[in-house]
Design a protein around this motif. Structure first.
Motif, PDB file in Angstrom:
ATOM      1  N   VAL A  88      38.324 -37.369 101.431  1.00  0.00           N
ATOM      2  CA  VAL A  88      36.826 -36.890 102.168  1.00  0.00           C
ATOM      3  C   VAL A  88      36.526 -37.557 103.580  1.00  0.00           C
ATOM      4  O   VAL A  88      36.356 -36.879 104.602  1.00  0.00           O
ATOM      5  CB  VAL A  88      35.838 -36.909 101.402  1.00  0.00           C
ATOM      6  CG1 VAL A  88      34.445 -36.454 102.108  1.00  0.00           C
ATOM      7  CG2 VAL A  88      35.944 -35.934 100.068  1.00  0.00           C
ATOM      8  N   TRP A  89      36.710 -38.636 103.524  1.00  0.00           N
ATOM      9  CA  TRP A  89      36.579 -39.349 104.702  1.00  0.00           C
ATOM     10  C   TRP A  89      37.464 -39.113 105.611  1.00  0.00           C
ATOM     11  O   TRP A  89      36.951 -39.240 106.883  1.00  0.00           O
ATOM     12  CB  TRP A  89      36.577 -41.195 104.223  1.00  0.00           C
ATOM     13  CG  TRP A  89      35.369 -41.529 103.551  1.00  0.00           C
ATOM     14  CD1 TRP A  89      35.405 -42.334 102.339  1.00  0.00           C
ATOM     15  CD2 TRP A  89      33.866 -41.546 103.953  1.00  0.00           C
ATOM     16  NE1 TRP A  89      34.028 -42.618 101.770  1.00  0.00           N
ATOM     17  CE2 TRP A  89      33.136 -42.133 102.840  1.00  0.00           C
ATOM     18  CE3 TRP A  89      33.360 -40.847 105.040  1.00  0.00           C
ATOM     19  CZ2 TRP A  89      31.865 -42.197 102.638  1.00  0.00           C
ATOM     20  CZ3 TRP A  89      31.747 -41.176 104.976  1.00  0.00           C
ATOM     21  CH2 TRP A  89      31.147 -41.758 104.081  1.00  0.00           C
ATOM     22  N   GLU A 136      29.618 -35.447 100.865  1.00  0.00           N
ATOM     23  CA  GLU A 136      30.629 -36.198 101.269  1.00  0.00           C
ATOM     24  C   GLU A 136      30.498 -37.658 101.338  1.00  0.00           C
ATOM     25  O   GLU A 136      31.400 -38.338 101.189  1.00  0.00           O
ATOM     26  CB  GLU A 136      30.974 -35.799 102.934  1.00  0.00           C
ATOM     27  CG  GLU A 136      31.319 -34.399 102.695  1.00  0.00           C
ATOM     28  CD  GLU A 136      32.503 -33.798 103.755  1.00  0.00           C
ATOM     29  OE1 GLU A 136      32.346 -34.533 104.978  1.00  0.00           O
ATOM     30  OE2 GLU A 136      33.076 -33.025 103.891  1.00  0.00           O
ATOM     31  N   GLY A 137      29.323 -38.167 101.415  1.00  0.00           N
ATOM     32  CA  GLY A 137      29.150 -39.595 101.632  1.00  0.00           C
ATOM     33  C   GLY A 137      27.892 -40.092 100.859  1.00  0.00           C
ATOM     34  O   GLY A 137      27.195 -39.120 100.226  1.00  0.00           O
ATOM     35  N   PRO A 138      27.690 -41.306 100.812  1.00  0.00           N
ATOM     36  CA  PRO A 138      26.497 -41.845 100.244  1.00  0.00           C
ATOM     37  C   PRO A 138      25.130 -41.515 100.577  1.00  0.00           C
ATOM     38  O   PRO A 138      25.032 -41.197 102.008  1.00  0.00           O
ATOM     39  CB  PRO A 138      26.577 -43.356 100.158  1.00  0.00           C
ATOM     40  CG  PRO A 138      27.463 -43.632 101.417  1.00  0.00           C
ATOM     41  CD  PRO A 138      28.378 -42.363 101.410  1.00  0.00           C
ATOM     42  N   VAL A 152      29.835 -45.339 107.072  1.00  0.00           N
ATOM     43  CA  VAL A 152      28.699 -45.463 106.385  1.00  0.00           C
ATOM     44  C   VAL A 152      27.516 -46.034 107.415  1.00  0.00           C
ATOM     45  O   VAL A 152      26.372 -45.490 107.484  1.00  0.00           O
ATOM     46  CB  VAL A 152      28.879 -46.197 105.151  1.00  0.00           C
ATOM     47  CG1 VAL A 152      27.479 -46.628 104.556  1.00  0.00           C
ATOM     48  CG2 VAL A 152      29.714 -45.794 104.194  1.00  0.00           C
ATOM     49  N   GLU A 166      25.694 -46.432  90.970  1.00  0.00           N
ATOM     50  CA  GLU A 166      27.165 -46.191  91.094  1.00  0.00           C
ATOM     51  C   GLU A 166      28.300 -46.881  90.419  1.00  0.00           C
ATOM     52  O   GLU A 166      29.226 -46.302  89.651  1.00  0.00           O
ATOM     53  CB  GLU A 166      27.445 -46.167  92.658  1.00  0.00           C
ATOM     54  CG  GLU A 166      28.541 -45.176  93.128  1.00  0.00           C
ATOM     55  CD  GLU A 166      28.445 -43.840  93.239  1.00  0.00           C
ATOM     56  OE1 GLU A 166      27.505 -43.200  92.575  1.00  0.00           O
ATOM     57  OE2 GLU A 166      29.338 -43.134  93.469  1.00  0.00           O
ATOM     58  N   LEU A 172      24.520 -43.912  95.944  1.00  0.00           N
ATOM     59  CA  LEU A 172      25.022 -42.645  95.128  1.00  0.00           C
ATOM     60  C   LEU A 172      25.680 -41.805  96.121  1.00  0.00           C
ATOM     61  O   LEU A 172      25.228 -41.657  97.132  1.00  0.00           O
ATOM     62  CB  LEU A 172      23.578 -42.390  94.452  1.00  0.00           C
ATOM     63  CG  LEU A 172      23.118 -43.014  93.349  1.00  0.00           C
ATOM     64  CD1 LEU A 172      21.969 -42.149  92.739  1.00  0.00           C
ATOM     65  CD2 LEU A 172      24.289 -43.136  92.293  1.00  0.00           C
ATOM     66  N   VAL A 173      26.706 -41.178  95.468  1.00  0.00           N
ATOM     67  CA  VAL A 173      27.683 -40.185  96.005  1.00  0.00           C
ATOM     68  C   VAL A 173      27.037 -38.512  95.182  1.00  0.00           C
ATOM     69  O   VAL A 173      27.244 -38.764  93.877  1.00  0.00           O
ATOM     70  CB  VAL A 173      28.873 -40.226  96.048  1.00  0.00           C
ATOM     71  CG1 VAL A 173      29.449 -38.943  96.689  1.00  0.00           C
ATOM     72  CG2 VAL A 173      29.125 -41.466  96.974  1.00  0.00           C
TER      73      VAL A 173
END
Lengths: 462, 462
Positions: A26-27, B74-76, B52, A142, B68-69
């Protein structure tokens, strides 16, 4: 180049990270769609780390980012494996003792070098400065989620409907558990016991805290027929056992008996996993699972809420939880492990340990003077077949009547340093040989054993 | 581009790292001479971290690598500051309580964002997996060397001829010190005392360990005229004091009195440094110095070798030392601090705290109902002048006879959450207001105090 997989740019690190997980993809997608950009503030750190990794230390040592920097030198010094020395660790000391003593799980180091790209972690200077995560706890949600996923995939522990706490290695959790299981304000302190041979920290730690609530009381067998149900008993049950690799079960039973299940070695590297462990209080650690003993990270899986709360309170007042840096790194390592359903790590781990055990067995089987513990192969629900035996330690016995001190026999006759049986409260006729150290250590151990046994008066009758 | 300084490529991070230390320059030189090369295995980690960091969270929150995702994202997620919410933290909750409670030292977060390039750290997957460093200890020699250098530069503690041990924050060291100073096998446990108002962990921690060797016995003053020299007394001396910022000195004296000098706040951010501290047992922590409370790193400076050894043994059996990941990160942060002789950090820290104190004082000085502690400006050997007062906390007093519960007054009249005086064993006429939190928290605190005090029946006569 923004994204660049491992294995092509470093002198030291060889690896193919074919196991990047979805979140990574995804990144990458995000980046590609947004267009590539030069990385900025992370580049000094990346350069430093790759530069240090490129110091080869002749393959018999390692340079670290926080290694000593001597006056007049440009980078950190090489830290050489046992029996190697010199500025680049190329010098071998032939008279050196083979070190089979400590439980440093460095047999897994090559795995992480092979997974350099996916396991590298960049920590920003402002990462998690707070005492708490956004849910006000001191544990990363997490990370907890990943730990539950790990046990589900490996099948080595039941976590549904159970609580999880983190500790600074299993070390901190062992005592937190003893405390939480001890009665409060009782006139008779809990008796803490374990079955010989056992991991000595159980006693040393219980003793050093000098609590009014619990005392170490030695071997489990002393309390087997005890009918005094007025006093609480806390039994350490180690599965597989350190030092002998047996899948121990609790010995004591009754309403006043509580068990602490130490599962430090309950991973496919070291044992078949016959079924998920489901004790009321189970302790796991990163040290023997990913090999990151230095990170000091462990977790307990707890059935009872009151016990969970008591452990949590103690861990908070003891250290205010586990370093957030360590939690971040543990998460990163778990992501790598989970990416391929654990296959990469556990196959590497099991194969390495199985081969070492086979080689050790082969040598010892030629001897009349020594013998090793027997472990029965079992069906493993993780590998879904019966797998070769692969314990973390050889529990060596000196069979000759006069060899009462097996540790001394190995020291004087073969320049091998093991760990005395008496350290584990067993006879000194036994000695523990660590099989989980670096390859250099194992190779030297095997060589010295070979020399010793080849020198015996003729081979053992088969 | 191999080496790329900060400040130009990120949406979030603005900073000029003019303070790279010499060891960095050596690396650059090495690279330039060897020719540039593309970095390889570090790039995924670098990309993740920069991605990030580029999540802005509207300037009222922060995204973290281990955030948390959520499913479908897509990201935290953004973790919002107090009183802010929404997916990007842009929503302000006007009825929200101003949080002046905890001691989270996030006033230093912007400093580290400004020093993004020099403080970033790339951890290789195989970094320091062992239980021990090459000298067989669990403490990084290189880190210890930097800590000694730090105290030499700041002038806040004597380290020559003294021992240093590391702990998981000062929290773990406080109890390690109590244990080490307690008599062994004595029939009378040591009395542990502190001067009101004091940091509550001293009592809570001493109590929870329920040791046969020591007991918490409350306020120092109870033992001032005590002539029973048969029982050991361990006095916590907190300089500057939490909550009131005073430069406390030990109260009790005599052959049976030992002091634990808690210097968590003895840094130029919070106090003038009149002279190097030179107590026999001094405790420092990263939390209030660089602001990395989450890292759980502290150190003790110890004069007596026997006490040092006892602390070391306990720390080993409690957690097997401090996470090597944390030690690595601490070293990196110290290198940034030391690069400019500490000027950057301490000027940032002191200026921020001084301005906050001034603003708080200005508001409170308009009130008849409240007052703040008085702290005398002193000559600071670090800044080499008399510097403005800048304590970590306001120790607010409700002056009206009927305002016996100052915490409740602030809660109901102004939507401010402080920390009750009774938590520090003082009267509830006092409340502690934290000045070291994020700017958002401080701004809201000031605003609510302003509204409350402006609403009083006319200004105080000056």
């Amino acid at each position: 180049m923004v994204v660049n997989d491992a294995g092509d740019g470093s002198n030291v690190v060889v690896g193919g990270d074919g196991d990047l997980d979805c979140s990574k993809l995804v990144w990458f997608k995000f980046y590609k769609e947004g267009g590539e950009r030069n990385l900025s503030w992370s580049q000094i750190a990346a350069t430093e780390a790759e530069t240090v990794a490129a110091i080869s230390c002749s393959g018999h040592g390692r340079a670290f980012l926080d290694g000593l920097v001597l006056d007049g030198t440009e980078g950190p010094v090489c830290e050489c494996n046992t029996c190697y020395g010199g500025p680049d660790c190329s010098h071998f000391f032939p008279d050196c003792f083979a070190d089979a003593d400590g439980g440093d799980p460095l047999f897994l180091e090559p795995f992480w070098m092979q997974h350099a790209a996916s396991s590298a972690l960049l920590v920003a200077g402002w990462h998690r400065m707070s005492y708490s995560y956004s849910d006000q706890s001191s544990m990363s949600e997490e990370l907890e989620r990943h730990i539950r996923k790990l046990h589900a995939i490996v099948g080595n522990a039941a976590t549904d409907g159970r609580y999880i706490v983190f500790g600074a290695g299993s070390t901190q959790l062992l005592n937190a558990a003893v405390r939480a299981l001890s009665p409060e304000n009782s006139s008779s302190p809990a008796r803490v016991v374990a079955s010989i041979p056992f991991y000595p920290v159980y006693e040393l730690q219980t003793d050093i805290f000098r609590s009014v609530d619990f005392n170490f009381q030695g071997d489990t067998s002393l309390w087997k027929n005890n009918s005094d149900t007025g006093t609480e008993i806390i039994e350490f049950v180690t599965t597989p056992n350190n030092p002998d690799g047996q899948l121990n079960k609790g010995v004591l039973h009754g309403p006043n008996v509580k068990a602490i299940h130490d599962h430090a070695y309950y991973w496919p590297h070291f044992t078949a996993i016959p079924a998920p462990a489901h004790g009321d209080l189970m302790i796991f650690t990163l040290s023997k699972f990913t090999g990151h003993a230095g990170s000091r990270f462990g977790w307990a899986i707890i059935k009872d809420e009151v016990i969970y709360q008591r452990m949590l309170t103690f861990l908070q007042l003891n250290t205010m939880g586990v370093s957030r840096d360590t939690q971040l790194r543990t998460l990163k390592l778990l992501k790598v492990v989970l990416a391929g359903g654990g296959r990469d790590l556990f196959e590497f781990g099991h194969e390495t340990m199985r081969k070492r055990w086979e080689k050790l067995n082969k040598v010892i089987s030629m001897s009349k003077r020594f013998s090793l513990q027997k472990i029965a192969p079992k069906y493993c629900i993780y590998f879904q077949k019966i797998r070769g035996v692969s314990p973390a330690y050889g529990w060596l016995k000196c069979e000759k009547e006069e060899d009462k001190n097996c540790f001394a026999v190995l020291q004087t006759a073969a320049n091998i340093t093991g760990r005395q049986g008496s350290v584990f409260y067993a006879e000194d006729r036994y000695v523990r040989l660590s099989l989980i150290r670096r390859q250099d250590d194992f190779d030297l151990l095997l060589q010295k054993l070979n020399e010793l046994i080849t020198g015996e008066e003729g081979p053992k009758t088969m």
